[in-house]
Design an enzyme around this catalytic site. Structure first.
Site, PDB file in Angstrom:
ATOM      1  N   PHE A 469     -28.081 -50.523  29.264  1.00 16.54           N
ATOM      2  CA  PHE A 469     -28.994 -50.556  30.406  1.00 16.54           C
ATOM      3  C   PHE A 469     -30.156 -49.584  30.235  1.00 16.54           C
ATOM      4  O   PHE A 469     -30.521 -48.864  31.150  1.00 16.54           O
ATOM      5  CB  PHE A 469     -28.233 -50.315  31.712  1.00 16.54           C
ATOM      6  CG  PHE A 469     -27.147 -51.322  31.939  1.00 16.54           C
ATOM      7  CD1 PHE A 469     -27.447 -52.617  32.328  1.00 16.54           C
ATOM      8  CD2 PHE A 469     -25.822 -50.996  31.708  1.00 16.54           C
ATOM      9  CE1 PHE A 469     -26.455 -53.563  32.509  1.00 16.54           C
ATOM     10  CE2 PHE A 469     -24.816 -51.929  31.883  1.00 16.54           C
ATOM     11  CZ  PHE A 469     -25.127 -53.216  32.295  1.00 16.54           C
ATOM     12  N   HIS A 470     -30.709 -49.591  29.034  1.00 13.87           N
ATOM     13  CA  HIS A 470     -31.917 -48.839  28.710  1.00 13.87           C
ATOM     14  C   HIS A 470     -33.027 -49.864  28.460  1.00 13.87           C
ATOM     15  O   HIS A 470     -33.136 -50.414  27.367  1.00 13.87           O
ATOM     16  CB  HIS A 470     -31.701 -47.967  27.465  1.00 13.87           C
ATOM     17  CG  HIS A 470     -30.583 -46.986  27.605  1.00 13.87           C
ATOM     18  ND1 HIS A 470     -29.857 -46.508  26.518  1.00 13.87           N
ATOM     19  CD2 HIS A 470     -30.070 -46.364  28.696  1.00 13.87           C
ATOM     20  CE1 HIS A 470     -28.950 -45.647  26.946  1.00 13.87           C
ATOM     21  NE2 HIS A 470     -29.062 -45.548  28.262  1.00 13.87           N
ATOM     22  N   HIS A 471     -33.825 -50.132  29.479  1.00 13.42           N
ATOM     23  CA  HIS A 471     -34.820 -51.217  29.402  1.00 13.42           C
ATOM     24  C   HIS A 471     -36.069 -50.720  28.682  1.00 13.42           C
ATOM     25  O   HIS A 471     -36.806 -49.895  29.217  1.00 13.42           O
ATOM     26  CB  HIS A 471     -35.196 -51.696  30.806  1.00 13.42           C
ATOM     27  CG  HIS A 471     -34.008 -52.018  31.650  1.00 13.42           C
ATOM     28  ND1 HIS A 471     -33.973 -51.794  33.006  1.00 13.42           N
ATOM     29  CD2 HIS A 471     -32.799 -52.540  31.329  1.00 13.42           C
ATOM     30  CE1 HIS A 471     -32.813 -52.167  33.494  1.00 13.42           C
ATOM     31  NE2 HIS A 471     -32.074 -52.625  32.496  1.00 13.42           N
TER      32      HIS A 471
END
Length: 534
Positions: A469-471
């Site tokens: 969840f590191h965009h």
């Protein structure tokens, strides 16, 4: 539509760490600043209740009110249509503080090679900035967050300043891993954490609740509300529950003139400013630019390159967990205190990507999980807890993904949010090179667990992997307007007064948690912005 307030020098869209740092810097310099955030403010006093909600077995209400179960399903709706399912709402927060309200809090600098990946390995592209360019901003970001760390990592890039706070000591399970890794000639070291090992700038030292993700009740873990508070004290105005609907530009198409946003009363307002900063994350930033299309920008604002939303990238996860015949004190510490970057630097032939190993302090079930997992009661339940609690270990890893053009954030015109706008559509996939890296990470993890004589209970490999969840990557940085969206100053090539702050500007990702680099880039962008305002 009305003008909500007077014209500002700076309008910041998003009150997470990137937006908070820019707003604080500009307000302290004496400029008028307005911050618009799509979500609400969360009272600090309510964190204990949110913590209880998060850990209560069977609770169905997300602690930070994201998604269908939180009552904001239409507001937070999205589509995942790619080969790999992307569960967007699992780990984002709309609200003042952003995703730092529930992040894990690990903060590492990218390695020097990450900035010249193509030159050294042939993969991806090079950054238009070097590590040396960002090094002073990394130090400023560490001071802003209050990072606890130690200079014991032989693989880390060079430093010229110490960490603001001492590192957290190794845990009991860290010592077990260290012994096994030493036998395997794997070097371990401490983890820089954005949480207070001692009190810092009015925030408590860590009190050991162990619920860091998703809620820190004490405030010892940094979140962007601390910086927003400082910005407001310096004169910034923060407007919550104000989702920006689109941006307006001047007749020439050279400058943004207003952000049009909605309020809960159903009205829309225009906020004018001299400079605009997009800091709403790697999904909502490209979405807003695409929603802001005009005759001059028919494919979306700042999108003359056609790359807005393209190269959506995340870190993949790999992990192996199991049990051993001794006490591990699982969940005694709610965050990582030991890692290994030994397998980080990529081979020169570009055959695979970077790996960051993580030794978990929170593997396995909690006593409450065990109690609810079966029908045993009384003494049988106590025996079950004694058997299943306190002997779990796990080794995780973040795996670098080289950005792929076909992975993207676009608009789903068939589905709308609570204001009638198309929702973001995410296309994400796992490429063969990254698959090989995940397999390599699993092999290393199995070696460590074998050395510990662990009974392996689960493996997360290429077939089960998911995102960290590191965009990243959807408004990539570069010097050529044809192959990038923003320049090295994080200002868009197409509009003179529109800056993008956040991980969406990353040309490549490395395998490090991105927030410290987000902060360093945001501080650099703030300096560039202030130079233009002067």
């Amino acid at each position: 539509m009305t003008d909500r307030g007077p014209r500002a020098d700076v309008c910041v869209i998003g009150a997470g760490p990137a937006g908070a740092l820019v707003a604080h810097r500009a307000a302290k310099a004496g400029y008028s600043v307005v911050v618009l955030d799509a979500g609400p403010r969360f009272d600090f006093e309510g964190r204990s209740e949110r913590e209880e909600r998060a850990i209560r077995p069977g609770s169905s209400k997300p602690p930070w009110n994201m998604g269908e179960e939180g009552g904001h399903g239409k507001r937070d709706a999205y589509t995942s249509s790619g080969p790999k399912e992307y569960p967007l709402n699992t780990a984002r927060v709309k609200g003042v503080g952003g995703s730092t309200l529930h992040w894990q809090g690990m903060v590492m600098r990218l390695h020097e090679r990450d900035f010249r990946l193509h030159s050294e390995t042939g993969m991806g592209v090079d950054w238009p900035l070097s590590y040396a360019d960002l090094r002073p901003y990394y130090a400023r970001a560490e001071r802003a967050f209050g990072v606890a760390g130690a200079s014991d990592n032989p693989f880390a890039p060079p430093r010229t300043t110490p960490f603001p706070l001492p590192a957290f000591p190794p845990s009991h399970s860290d010592a077990m891993f260290a012994e096994a890794c030493e036998s395997l000639e794997i070097t371990t070291h401490s983890v820089p954490n954005a949480r207070n090992s001692e009190s810092y700038r009015g925030r408590s030292e860590c009190l050991g609740y162990g619920t860091c993700k998703p809620v820190c009740p004490s405030g010892a873990k940094y979140d962007a509300t601390a910086t927003i508070d400082g910005a407001e004290k310096a004169g910034a105005v923060v407007i919550d529950r104000a989702p920006v609907q689109h941006l307006e530009h001047d007749d020439a198409g050279d400058r943004v003139v207003a952000a049009v946003y909605a309020t809960p009363d159903g009205k829309t307002h225009r906020q004018e400013a001299s400079e605009f900063v997009l800091a709403a994350g790697g999904v909502e930033i490209p979405r807003l630019l695409l929603l802001s299309k005009s005759p001059q920008y028919p494919d979306g604002l700042a999108n003359s390159s056609g790359l807005v939303g393209r190269y959506f990238t995340d870190h993949f996860f790999a992990g192996v967990g199991g049990v051993v015949d001794e006490r591990t004190r699982q969940h005694h510490v709610g965050f990582n205190t030991t890692e290994s970057h030994q397998f980080y630097d990529q081979p020169a032939d570009g055959s695979r990507t970077a790996i960051k190993l993580e030794f978990w302090n929170y593997a396995g079930p909690t006593p409450a999980d065990i109690a609810l997992s079966g029908s045993s009661l009384g003494d049988d339940l106590l025996d079950n807890i004694r058997e299943e609690y306190g002997n779990h270990l796990a080794v995780g890893a973040l795996v670098e993904q080289v950005p792929q053009y076909e992975n993207r954030v676009t608009l789903d015109d068939s589905k709308t949010d609570d204001h009638g706008n198309p929702v973001p559509e995410i296309v994400w996939s796992l490429d063969d090179r990254t698959r090989r890296t995940i397999e390599r990470a699993n092999r290393i993890q199995h070696r460590i667990m074998d050395e510990l004589d662990a009974n392996v209970r689960w493996v997360i490999g290429p077939e089960k992997t998911g995102p960290a969840f590191h965009h990243m990557g959807t408004t990539r940085m570069g010097t050529d307007p044809k192959s990038s969206v923003v320049g090295p100053d994080m200002r868009t090539h197409d509009l003179d007064n529109l800056t993008v702050a956040g991980s969406s500007v990353f040309p490549t990702t490395g395998a490090m948690n991105p927030t410290l680099t987000i902060a360093a880039l945001s501080l650099s962008a703030a300096d560039e912005l202030l130079d233009r305002l002067a």
